[in-house]
Design a protein around this motif. Structure first.
Motif, mmCIF file in Angstrom:
data_model
loop_
_atom_site.group_PDB
_atom_site.id
_atom_site.type_symbol
_atom_site.label_atom_id
_atom_site.label_comp_id
_atom_site.label_asym_id
_atom_site.label_seq_id
_atom_site.Cartn_x
_atom_site.Cartn_y
_atom_site.Cartn_z
ATOM 1 N N LEU A 100 0.825 -1.207 0.000
ATOM 2 C CA LEU A 100 0.000 0.000 0.000
ATOM 3 C C LEU A 100 0.859 1.256 0.000
ATOM 4 C CD1 LEU A 100 -2.991 -0.779 2.397
ATOM 5 C CD2 LEU A 100 -3.016 -0.567 -0.078
ATOM 6 N N LEU A 101 1.946 1.239 0.743
ATOM 7 C CA LEU A 101 2.832 2.402 0.762
ATOM 8 C C LEU A 101 3.522 2.581 -0.587
ATOM 9 C CD1 LEU A 101 4.319 1.858 4.318
ATOM 10 C CD2 LEU A 101 3.009 3.861 3.605
ATOM 11 N N PHE A 102 3.879 1.482 -1.230
ATOM 12 C CA PHE A 102 4.581 1.561 -2.515
ATOM 13 C C PHE A 102 3.640 2.002 -3.634
ATOM 14 C CE2 PHE A 102 6.507 0.037 -6.415
ATOM 15 C CZ PHE A 102 7.859 0.254 -6.213
ATOM 16 N N TYR A 103 2.441 1.424 -3.680
ATOM 17 C CA TYR A 103 1.547 1.640 -4.811
ATOM 18 C C TYR A 103 0.406 2.617 -4.529
ATOM 19 C CZ TYR A 103 3.614 -2.067 -7.658
ATOM 20 O OH TYR A 103 4.471 -2.814 -8.425
ATOM 21 N N GLY A 104 0.242 3.085 -3.274
ATOM 22 C CA GLY A 104 -0.886 3.954 -2.948
ATOM 23 C C GLY A 104 -0.953 5.204 -3.800
ATOM 24 N N VAL A 105 0.193 5.796 -4.090
ATOM 25 C CA VAL A 105 0.267 6.958 -4.989
ATOM 26 C C VAL A 105 0.645 6.514 -6.401
ATOM 27 C CG1 VAL A 105 1.498 9.102 -5.486
ATOM 28 C CG2 VAL A 105 0.833 8.565 -3.137
ATOM 29 N N ALA A 106 1.573 5.577 -6.502
ATOM 30 C CA ALA A 106 2.164 5.244 -7.798
ATOM 31 C C ALA A 106 1.165 4.629 -8.768
ATOM 32 C CB ALA A 106 3.342 4.289 -7.588
ATOM 33 N N GLU A 107 0.366 3.653 -8.312
ATOM 34 C CA GLU A 107 -0.497 2.968 -9.277
ATOM 35 C C GLU A 107 -1.550 3.889 -9.888
ATOM 36 O OE1 GLU A 107 -3.352 -0.913 -9.942
ATOM 37 O OE2 GLU A 107 -2.063 -0.819 -8.182
ATOM 38 N N MET A 206 13.290 -0.777 -2.289
ATOM 39 C CA MET A 206 13.361 0.283 -3.288
ATOM 40 C C MET A 206 12.758 1.576 -2.732
ATOM 41 S SD MET A 206 12.241 -2.042 -6.584
ATOM 42 C CE MET A 206 12.195 -0.693 -7.758
ATOM 43 N N GLN A 207 11.667 1.440 -1.984
ATOM 44 C CA GLN A 207 11.037 2.632 -1.420
ATOM 45 C C GLN A 207 11.825 3.175 -0.232
ATOM 46 O OE1 GLN A 207 6.879 2.220 -0.207
ATOM 47 N NE2 GLN A 207 6.464 4.145 -1.252
ATOM 48 N N ILE A 208 12.416 2.291 0.575
ATOM 49 C CA ILE A 208 13.273 2.756 1.675
ATOM 50 C C ILE A 208 14.441 3.573 1.120
ATOM 51 C CG2 ILE A 208 14.856 2.004 3.495
ATOM 52 C CD1 ILE A 208 13.019 -0.458 3.852
ATOM 53 N N ASN A 209 15.034 3.062 0.046
ATOM 54 C CA ASN A 209 16.139 3.773 -0.590
ATOM 55 C C ASN A 209 15.687 5.155 -1.072
ATOM 56 O OD1 ASN A 209 18.512 2.909 -3.284
ATOM 57 N ND2 ASN A 209 18.595 4.432 -1.664
ATOM 58 N N ASP A 380 9.427 9.073 -13.594
ATOM 59 C CA ASP A 380 10.878 9.074 -13.417
ATOM 60 C C ASP A 380 11.319 8.032 -12.396
ATOM 61 O OD1 ASP A 380 13.563 10.304 -13.800
ATOM 62 O OD2 ASP A 380 13.302 10.831 -11.679
ATOM 63 N N SER A 381 10.541 7.875 -11.310
ATOM 64 C CA SER A 381 10.914 6.913 -10.262
ATOM 65 C C SER A 381 9.665 6.512 -9.483
ATOM 66 C CB SER A 381 11.950 7.528 -9.310
ATOM 67 O OG SER A 381 12.234 6.651 -8.233
ATOM 68 N N VAL A 382 9.191 5.303 -9.713
ATOM 69 C CA VAL A 382 7.982 4.828 -9.024
ATOM 70 C C VAL A 382 8.159 4.791 -7.503
ATOM 71 C CG1 VAL A 382 6.438 2.846 -8.747
ATOM 72 C CG2 VAL A 382 7.166 3.550 -11.030
ATOM 73 N N PRO A 383 9.286 4.323 -6.959
ATOM 74 C CA PRO A 383 9.412 4.271 -5.494
ATOM 75 C C PRO A 383 9.331 5.625 -4.802
ATOM 76 C CG PRO A 383 11.058 2.859 -6.526
ATOM 77 C CD PRO A 383 10.444 3.670 -7.611
ATOM 78 N N THR A 384 9.607 6.731 -5.546
ATOM 79 C CA THR A 384 9.585 8.050 -4.909
ATOM 80 C C THR A 384 8.206 8.700 -4.942
ATOM 81 O OG1 THR A 384 10.168 9.208 -6.960
ATOM 82 C CG2 THR A 384 11.982 8.443 -5.558
ATOM 83 N N ALA A 385 7.208 8.029 -5.518
ATOM 84 C CA ALA A 385 5.897 8.650 -5.722
ATOM 85 C C ALA A 385 5.312 9.177 -4.422
ATOM 86 C CB ALA A 385 4.947 7.645 -6.366
ATOM 87 N N LEU A 386 5.333 8.374 -3.386
ATOM 88 C CA LEU A 386 4.761 8.784 -2.103
ATOM 89 C C LEU A 386 5.454 10.030 -1.568
ATOM 90 C CD1 LEU A 386 2.952 8.308 0.395
ATOM 91 C CD2 LEU A 386 4.726 6.755 1.256
ATOM 92 N N PHE A 387 6.781 10.080 -1.668
ATOM 93 C CA PHE A 387 7.538 11.195 -1.092
ATOM 94 C C PHE A 387 7.340 12.478 -1.895
ATOM 95 C CE2 PHE A 387 9.803 7.211 -0.178
ATOM 96 C CZ PHE A 387 9.636 7.200 1.204
ATOM 97 N N VAL A 388 7.188 12.354 -3.205
ATOM 98 C CA VAL A 388 6.914 13.535 -4.023
ATOM 99 C C VAL A 388 5.564 14.127 -3.647
ATOM 100 C CG1 VAL A 388 6.504 14.350 -6.374
ATOM 101 C CG2 VAL A 388 8.366 12.749 -5.926
ATOM 102 N N MET A 389 4.560 13.278 -3.426
ATOM 103 C CA MET A 389 3.241 13.765 -3.032
ATOM 104 C C MET A 389 3.284 14.424 -1.655
ATOM 105 S SD MET A 389 0.292 13.150 -1.132
ATOM 106 C CE MET A 389 0.315 11.423 -0.686
#
Length: 660
Positions: A100-107, A206-209, A380-389
Motif C-alpha cells: 500500500l505504501l509503494f503503490y498507494g500513490v504510484a499505481e 526500493m522505497q526505503i532507498n 521518473d521513479s515509481v518508489p519516490t511517488a509517495l515522497f513527491v506527493m
C-alpha cells in the motif's frame, strides 16, 4: 516441540538455494530467462489466473449466503478470542503493508498518465485509474486470502488437523496427506510464500532507498538497495532468533497507528471535499463494472499490460495467501464462516479503498488542478511517488520520515512473520517450530529479494510472483473442493453432539441464592474485580472457566425459571446450553415465537505481530451479550448480569417482540 519435516524443508530449501546460486553465477542470462518465463506464463495461463481468481470471489460469496455460513471455525462451544474492534484492526494490519505504501500513490498516477485505453490526463483516465486500483487491491485479493484462511481454520480448529496447507486436502487425499502428495503441497506453499515475501521485500527496499534519498541520507542505487536488504534482514533474523516477538508486536501496533495518522493527515490537509466526492463515485463505478473486469483477459490487445498489472497482482496475492491465510485463521478461531467472510472480505477492503482514494486522488488532484509535476515525477521513479506527493503538503520532512520508518518496520515484521509461517508449514503444522530453521528462512527471504533485484529489478519481482503462484493456484482450487466436501458432511452429523439439551424440568445447576450472593462472586470473577479492587488479570484458561461458571450458575437457572412460568401459560419451551452460551426458544402452535440467548465471551487483547498472538502474558477480557430472534445483539450491562435481572430482561424483550 515437533521436529521439522525434513522432506519438505530440505527439498524446498535446496531448490530455492539452487535458484539463488544459478542467479548469482549467471546473472545476465538468468535475467533474460526471467523475462521469457513471464511472457510464457502470462501468454499461456493468463486466462487461468483470471478465471480462478474470479471463481474464488464467487466461491466465498456463495459460502457467505449459504447455510454453511453458520458453521464455526472450531467446535460449537468455541468462542472468539478477540473482540470485533481488535479483530478488524488485525485484519487491517495483515493487509496494510509495504504494498500500500509503494503503490498507494504510484499505481493511480501510472494509470492516469499512461492509461490502458484513451487519452492520458483526462477525467476519464482519472476514473479508470482508480477503478483499476480498486480492482487490483479490492475484493479479489481478499477472496484469495479467505480461501486459504477459511480452509486452514476449518480443518485445524473444527477437524483437529495440523495447521498446515496439506490438511485442507484431507477430504481428497485422506491419509495420503502424510506422504508424498502432502509433501508436494507444502513444498509448493513454501515456494509461493517465500517468493511472495521476497517480492514485497524487494519493493520495500526500493522505497526505503527512495525515502533515505529524499531525506538526504543515501543515494539511490542497486548497491545501496542490496546493503539495505542485508542490514534489515539481519534485524529481522535477530528478532526471530532472540524471541523478541512482543517488542516487534508493539512496533507493529505503533506502525499501524502511524499509518492511520498519516492517512488522516493527508485527508485533512489535502483536497478533502474532492476526496469524499471521488470516494463515492469510485465505489459506485467499481461495483458497477466488477462483473466485467473480473473476467477481462484482453485477448485482442496483447498480454503486455496484463502481465505488468492484473496478472502480477493475482500472482502476488496467491503467493501471499499461505502467509496472510494462516494469520487470519489464527486470529479467527470461534468465528462462524459467515462472520469470517464478512469481516475479512469487507472491512480491510473498505480501508484499502479509503487509502487509495486519499493518497492516489490527492496526487491526481495535484496533477490536474495544482500545477502538475506528479506524473513526471512518478514516471521518473515509481518508489519516490509517495515522497513527491508528501513534499507538496506541510511538514513534508516529518511525514516522509514517518513513511520511511513504516516501510522499514513492515520489512522487518514481514520477514520475521513470513519466516515463521514457512517454518510452521515445514514443521508439519507445529506452531512452535525450531528457532534455527526460522532464522534460515528469514535469511533466505532477504537473499532471494536481493537476487531478484540483481537479475531484473521490478520486472523480476513481478515474474517471481506470477510464476511461483501458478502451482499454488491449482492447490487452492483443490482446497475449495475439499472444503465443500467436508462442509456437506456436516449435515450427516447430529447437531446435538456438542450441545447439551436442558429441558424446563431439569434441576437448576445453582441454588436460588444466586440472586443475592453467589452470582455476585461469579460476576466479580468474570469481570476481574473483587471487593472493589482490581484482580490479577486472568489468562485464557481462567477467563474461559469464569465464563462457563457464569453461564452455569446464573444464566441457565434464570432461563429455567422463565421456562417454568411460560409452560404454565401454555407455551412450549426449549433451552439449549453449552459451556459459553445458553438460550431459550418459545414455541407457539409449533412455530418459534421468540428466542433469547446469552453468550459470554473471553477476549484476548489486541495484538498485531504474527509471532505474539497466542501469548498468555497479558490479561484477557470478558463480556456477555444478549442475542434476540433475528440476530439482534446487545451487550448485557453489568447491573443485568445476574439471575433476577436476566428474568426481567427476558420479559422486557419478549414484550417488545410480541407487542405486549
Amino acid at each position: 516441540m515437533q521436529q521439522i519435516n525434513k522432506t519438505v524443508s530440505f527439498t524446498a530449501g535446496g531448490l530455492i538455494l539452487l535458484f539463488v546460486a544459478l542467479a548469482a553465477l549467471f546473472t545476465e542470462p538468468f535475467g533474460s530467462r526471467v523475462s521469457e518465463m513471464q511472457a510464457f506464463v502470462v501468454g499461456n495461463f493468463g486466462w487461468f489466473y483470471v478465471l480462478v481468481v474470479a471463481g474464488f470471489l464467487l466461491f466465498v460469496l456463495w459460502l457467505f449466503f449459504s447455510p454453511y455460513g453458520a458453521i464455526k471455525l472450531g467446535h460449537d462451544d468455541d468462542e472468539p478470542e478477540f473482540s470485533y474492534p481488535s479483530w478488524f484492526a488485525m485484519l487491517f494490519s495483515a493487509g496494510m503493508g509495504i504494498g500500500l505504501l509503494f503503490y498507494g500513490v504510484a499505481e493511480p498516477m501510472l494509470h492516469f498518465s499512461n492509461p490502458r485505453v484513451g487519452e492520458a490526463g483526462t477525467p476519464d483516465a482519472a476514473r479508470e485509474a482508480m477503478n483499476l486500483a480498486f480492482l487490483h487491491w479490492g475484493l479479489h485479493a481478499w477472496a484469495i486470502y479467505i480461501v486459504v484462511g477459511l480452509s486452514l481454520g476449518y480443518f485445524a480448529y473444527r477437524q483437529d488437523l495440523p495447521l498446515t496447507i496439506r490438511s485442507a486436502l484431507y477430504p481428497l487425499l485422506g491419509d495420503r496427506i502424510r506422504g508424498w502428495p502432502g509433501h508436494v503441497v507444502d513444498i509448493i506453499a513454501i515456494f509461493g510464500t517465500l517468493f511472495g515475501i521476497a517480492t514485497s521485500l524487494g519493493l520495500g527496499v526500493m522505497q526505503i532507498n527512495a525515502g533515505f534519498a529524499y531525506l538526504g541520507l543515501l543515494d539511490v542505487g542497486l548497491s545501496q538497495q542490496i546493503v539495505l536488504i542485508a542490514v534489515i534482514t539481519v534485524v529481522a533474523t535477530a528478532s526471530a532468533a532472540s524471541g523478541v516477538g512482543r517488542g516487534i508486536r508493539r512496533l507493529s501496533e505503533l506502525n499501524m497507528l502511524a499509518g492511520v495518522l498519516l492517512l488522516a493527515f493527508v485527508f485533512l490537509l489535502g483536497p478533502t471535499v474532492f476526496l469524499l466526492s471521488t470516494l463515492v463515485e469510485s465505489i459506485g463505478r467499481y461495483l458497477w463494472t466488477l462483473p466485467y473486469t473480473s473476467f477481462r483477459t484482453l485477448p485482442y490487445a496483447g498480454a503486455e499490460w496484463q502481465a505488468s498489472w492484473t496478472m502480477f497482482y493475482w500472482g502476488w496475492w496467491i503467493s501471499w495467501a499461505p502467509f496472510v491465510g494462516m494469520f487470519i485463521a489464527r486470529v479467527s478461531r470461534g468465528r462462524t464462516i459467515r462472520e469470517f467472510i464478512g469481516g475479512v472480505l469487507f472491512a480491510p477492503v473498505a480501508l484499502t479503498m479509503l487509502w487509495f482514494i486519499v493518497f492516489g486522488e490527492t496526487a491526481i488532484h495535484m496533477e490536474m488542478f495544482e500545477g502538475g509535476g506528479m506524473a513526471a515525477a512518478v514516471a521518473d521513479s515509481v518508489p519516490t511517488a509517495l515522497f513527491v506527493m508528501l513534499d507538496r503538503l506541510p511538514l513534508s520532512t516529518i511525514t516522509s520520515a514517518i513513511a520511511t520508518l513504516m516501510v522499514v518496520t513492515f520489512f522487518v515484521t514481514s520477514a520475521d512473520s513470513g519466516a515463521m509461517v514457512i517454518d510452521i508449514i515445514g514443521s508439519g503444522g507445529d506452531q512452535d517450530p525450531p528457532i534455527a530453521t526460522r532464522i534460515f528462512w528469514a535469511l533466505l527471504s532477504g537473499v532471494v529479494a536481493a537476487v531478484l533485484l540483481l537479475v531484473g529489478g521490478l520486472q523480476a519481482l513481478q515474474t517471481a510472483a506470477v510464476t511461483t503462484a501458478l502451482p499454488f493456484a491449482l492447490v487452492m482450487v483443490l482446497m475449495c473442493v475439499g472444503l465443500v466436501l467436508s462442509l456437506r458432511s456436516e449435515r450427516k452429523v447430529d447437531p446435538g453432539r456438542r450441545t447439551a439439551r436442558v429441558t424446563a424440568g431439569t434441576p437448576a445447576p445453582a441454588a436460588e441464592t444466586a440472586d443475592d450472593g453467589d452470582w455476585r462472586q461469579g460476576l466479580a470473577a468474570m469481570l476481574g474485580r473483587r471487593s472493589g479492587q482490581a484482580a490479577v488479570p486472568p489468562g485464557a484458561g481462567a477467563a474461559r472457566r469464569n465464563v462457563a461458571r457464569f453461564i452455569a450458575d446464573d444464566v441457565v437457572p434464570a432461563l429455567r425459571d422463565v421456562a417454568e412460568e411460560l409452560e404454565r401459560n401454555g407455551r412450549v419451551v426449549e433451552i439449549d446450553a453449552s459451556s459459553f452460551s445458553a438460550g431459550i426458544a418459545v414455541l407457539r402452535n409449533g412455530q418459534e415465537e421468540f428466542s433469547y440467548a446469552i453468550r459470554a465471551r473471553a477476549y484476548h487483547p489486541m495484538s498485531f505481530a504474527f509471532s505474539g498472538i497466542e501469548k498468555d502474558d497479558e490479561p484477557w477480557q470478558t463480556r456477555a451479550e444478549v442475542i434476540l430472534r433475528g440476530g439482534l445483539h446487545k451487550q448485557l450491562p453489568q447491573e443485568r448480569m445476574n439471575r433476577r435481572a436476566i428474568r426481567h430482561d427476558f420479559v422486557r424483550e419478549y414484550g417488545k417482540w410480541v407487542g405486549w
